[in-house]
Design a protein around this motif. Structure first.
Motif, PDB file in Angstrom:
ATOM      1  N   ASN A 297       0.846  -1.189   0.000  1.00 14.55           N
ATOM      2  CA  ASN A 297       0.000   0.000   0.000  1.00 14.55           C
ATOM      3  C   ASN A 297       0.886   1.245   0.000  1.00 14.55           C
ATOM      4  N   ARG A 298       0.573   2.186  -0.887  1.00 14.61           N
ATOM      5  CA  ARG A 298       1.369   3.406  -0.998  1.00 14.61           C
ATOM      6  C   ARG A 298       0.637   4.560  -0.315  1.00 14.61           C
ATOM      7  N   TYR A 299       1.409   5.370   0.415  1.00  9.96           N
ATOM      8  CA  TYR A 299       0.833   6.457   1.209  1.00  9.96           C
ATOM      9  C   TYR A 299       1.447   7.827   0.936  1.00  9.96           C
ATOM     10  N   GLY A 300       2.536   7.900   0.177  1.00  8.66           N
ATOM     11  CA  GLY A 300       3.373   9.089   0.182  1.00  8.66           C
ATOM     12  C   GLY A 300       2.901  10.256  -0.664  1.00  8.66           C
ATOM     13  N   PHE A 301       3.477  11.439  -0.351  1.00 10.08           N
ATOM     14  CA  PHE A 301       3.380  12.602  -1.237  1.00 10.08           C
ATOM     15  C   PHE A 301       4.267  12.398  -2.467  1.00 10.08           C
ATOM     16  N   TYR A 302       5.340  11.623  -2.262  1.00 12.68           N
ATOM     17  CA  TYR A 302       6.258  11.302  -3.351  1.00 12.68           C
ATOM     18  C   TYR A 302       6.182   9.820  -3.652  1.00 12.68           C
ATOM     19  N   ARG A 303       6.123   9.501  -4.932  1.00  8.58           N
ATOM     20  CA  ARG A 303       6.159   8.113  -5.383  1.00  8.58           C
ATOM     21  C   ARG A 303       7.600   7.605  -5.315  1.00  8.58           C
ATOM     22  N   LEU A 304       7.757   6.374  -4.863  1.00  9.16           N
ATOM     23  CA  LEU A 304       9.061   5.725  -4.855  1.00  9.16           C
ATOM     24  C   LEU A 304       9.088   4.626  -5.908  1.00  9.16           C
ATOM     25  N   ASP A 305      10.020   4.729  -6.839  1.00  5.61           N
ATOM     26  CA  ASP A 305      10.255   3.662  -7.808  1.00  5.61           C
ATOM     27  C   ASP A 305      11.221   2.680  -7.157  1.00  5.61           C
ATOM     28  N   LEU A 306      10.737   1.501  -6.822  1.00  2.70           N
ATOM     29  CA  LEU A 306      11.560   0.543  -6.082  1.00  2.70           C
ATOM     30  C   LEU A 306      12.790   0.102  -6.871  1.00  2.70           C
ATOM     31  N   ALA A 307      12.685   0.035  -8.168  1.00  2.00           N
ATOM     32  CA  ALA A 307      13.800  -0.441  -8.981  1.00  2.00           C
ATOM     33  C   ALA A 307      14.946   0.562  -9.012  1.00  2.00           C
ATOM     34  N   THR A 308      14.603   1.856  -9.033  1.00  3.98           N
ATOM     35  CA  THR A 308      15.636   2.892  -9.187  1.00  3.98           C
ATOM     36  C   THR A 308      15.809   3.765  -7.948  1.00  3.98           C
ATOM     37  N   GLN A 309      14.878   3.648  -6.966  1.00  2.00           N
ATOM     38  CA  GLN A 309      14.824   4.531  -5.784  1.00  2.00           C
ATOM     39  C   GLN A 309      14.564   5.993  -6.175  1.00  2.00           C
ATOM     40  N   GLN A 310      14.088   6.184  -7.400  1.00  2.00           N
ATOM     41  CA  GLN A 310      13.757   7.538  -7.856  1.00  2.00           C
ATOM     42  C   GLN A 310      12.508   8.032  -7.139  1.00  2.00           C
TER      43      GLN A 310
END
Length: 461
Positions: A427-440
């Motif tokens: 489940n995602r909660y953030g103001f910023y999206r985290l790309d798990l593959a790149t940590q972007q």
């Protein structure tokens, strides 16, 4: 209508050490219960993902704090990892951890972001858990010594301290419902851990007061109103016992310095009272807080049990109530939780009317969404549902403040999509999206909106 908030209102977000830092086996950090449990039972974690890397805050804290500044945060809550600072739980302090936390705190302050620091967010050092965790009074003293170390190291700059985050959750998860380590089902042991956590809290508060630092200390509680199905006496009693166990078991000691007598009598009646030592009552009275953090996500609705209790089954809170699924309730279809914005107003009103209107802030509120990638459009998560969720809760917070509530801030859970205990990144909660593959990291639409309301200290609707 214009919703303007009080001057110096705190806008920001919340996170924790284990869920964001990563570097779980580097930087001199000791093992905590989550590191240990994942090694022994990786199948218990969503898609087999551990907190070893999390969202790499340990590595990227400077740029992450800049991202906070970019969306006009003036405050941020996180926790210190006990196992990072004092790897064995007691004894030598880890100099790499001292350097890391000093840099985090200093960078926040340089950016005009007030650090709110929690001492314990579900992450017992494994060396302490091996001794029984908070079942063992020796560990309470170790925690108090750890708290004092934090106060001495960082208390010159940190003005908002919190002893525990949601202390009922390790009790529920670790000792009643099998969703935290050590996966025990034993109510009396659960009651002992809860009671000892209150004692540990009071010990830390006493340490803080002895140091005469220029700040305030409190606790963060997940206050979940227990709404009865009806006004029938049996339903009212069910909701009252639910409230006693899950809310007032920590709320009353923290604010009033004593336990509700009805809760004590109930546990005594069923032979579930923990061992009480001479001096405990006086210690608890010393643990009265200066300020309260409130975590609120969803209401709890209950009804009287429809069936008899099996007296041979383990004693659990559900001996006294059952969950009630109210027809027509508003739901988050991506998470399965009810959305009931007025609950946040009911909490603040209860604190104002029955708990001396203690200074408080919303330390967590948020909307988890599974499969949030489906809302990705032109490189940005279009999370209008999260904007609606925050806005509607803020309207009720504003009303409570207008009526006199001493609420001084709002923190969303969370800043960047983070690792969430057994659910990992489900489940995602953030103001910023985290790309798990790149940590972007990339800003969601809700982050843009929050930046505007933070800057304006309110919004029009």
């Amino acid at each position: 209508m214009k919703y303007q908030f009080p001057q110096h209102f705190y806008w920001g977000s919340a996170a924790s050490a284990t869920q964001t830092e990563g570097a779980a086996f580097s930087g001199g950090k000791g093992e905590n219960i989550w590191d240990h449990w994942f090694k022994s039972e990786p199948n218990r974690f969503h898609q087999g993902v551990s907190a070893t890397d999390a969202s790499t805050f340990y590595e990227h804290f400077r740029s992450d704090i800049q991202l906070m500044k970019d969306i006009n945060h003036n405050s941020f809550r996180t926790s210190i990892s006990w196992a990072r600072l004092i790897p064995d739980g007691t004894g030598d302090v880890n100099p790499e951890a001292v350097d890391f936390y000093n840099q985090v705190i200093d960078t926040l302050i340089e950016q005009g972001i007030e650090p709110f620091i929690c001492l314990f967010h579900f992450d017992m050092p494994m060396k302490m858990q091996a001794l029984g965790g908070f079942e063992n009074r020796y560990v309470l003293q170790a925690y108090a010594d750890y708290a004092e170390t934090c106060f001495r190291l960082f208390g010159d700059r940190v003005k908002h301290w919190f002893t525990f985050n949601e202390p009922i959750v390790p009790v529920e998860g670790g000792y009643l419902y099998d969703f935290h380590y050590p996966n025990v089902l034993d109510f009396r042991r659960a009651a002992t851990v809860a009671y000892h956590t209150v004692l540990a809290h009071a010990m830390a508060v006493s340490k803080y007061r002895e140091l005469k630092l220029n700040g305030k200390i409190g606790i963060v509680l997940n206050l979940t109103p227990s709404y009865p199905r009806s006004q029938h006496q049996a339903d009212l009693e069910a909701s009252n016992i639910c409230d006693l166990m899950f809310n007032r078991s920590f709320l009353d000691p923290a604010i009033r310095g004593e336990y509700p007598q009805q809760l004590v009598a109930l546990l005594k009646q069923y032979g579930q009272l923990p061992d009480i030592h001479d001096g405990d009552r006086e210690l608890i009275a010393q643990g009265k807080i200066d300020l309260l953090g409130i975590n609120y996500y969803q209401p709890r609705r209950v009804k009287a049990r429809l069936s008899a209790v099996n007296p041979n089954a383990p004693f659990v809170p559900e001996w006294f109530f059952e969950p009630y699924e109210m027809p027509g309730r508003k739901m988050n279809p991506h998470r399965g939780w009810e959305i009931y914005e007025k609950g946040i107003y009911d909490i603040l009103t209860n604190l104002r009317e029955h708990y001396g209107n203690i200074p408080c802030y919303i330390s967590e509120n948020g909307m988890g969404v599974e499969g949030e990638e489906k809302f990705l459009k032109d490189g940005q998560i279009q999370d209008d549902y999260r904007i609606d969720f925050i806005r509607e809760h803020l309207k009720w917070i504003h009303r409570a403040i207008e009526e006199g509530s001493a609420c001084f801030g709002y923190h969303l859970w969370t800043f960047i999509d983070n690792w969430s205990w057994c659910n990992a990144y489900k489940n995602r909660y953030g103001f910023y999206r985290l790309d798990l593959a790149t940590q972007q990291r990339s800003l969601k639409k809700s982050g843009e909106w929050f930046a505007q309301i933070s800057e304006a200290n309110g919004f029009d609707d």
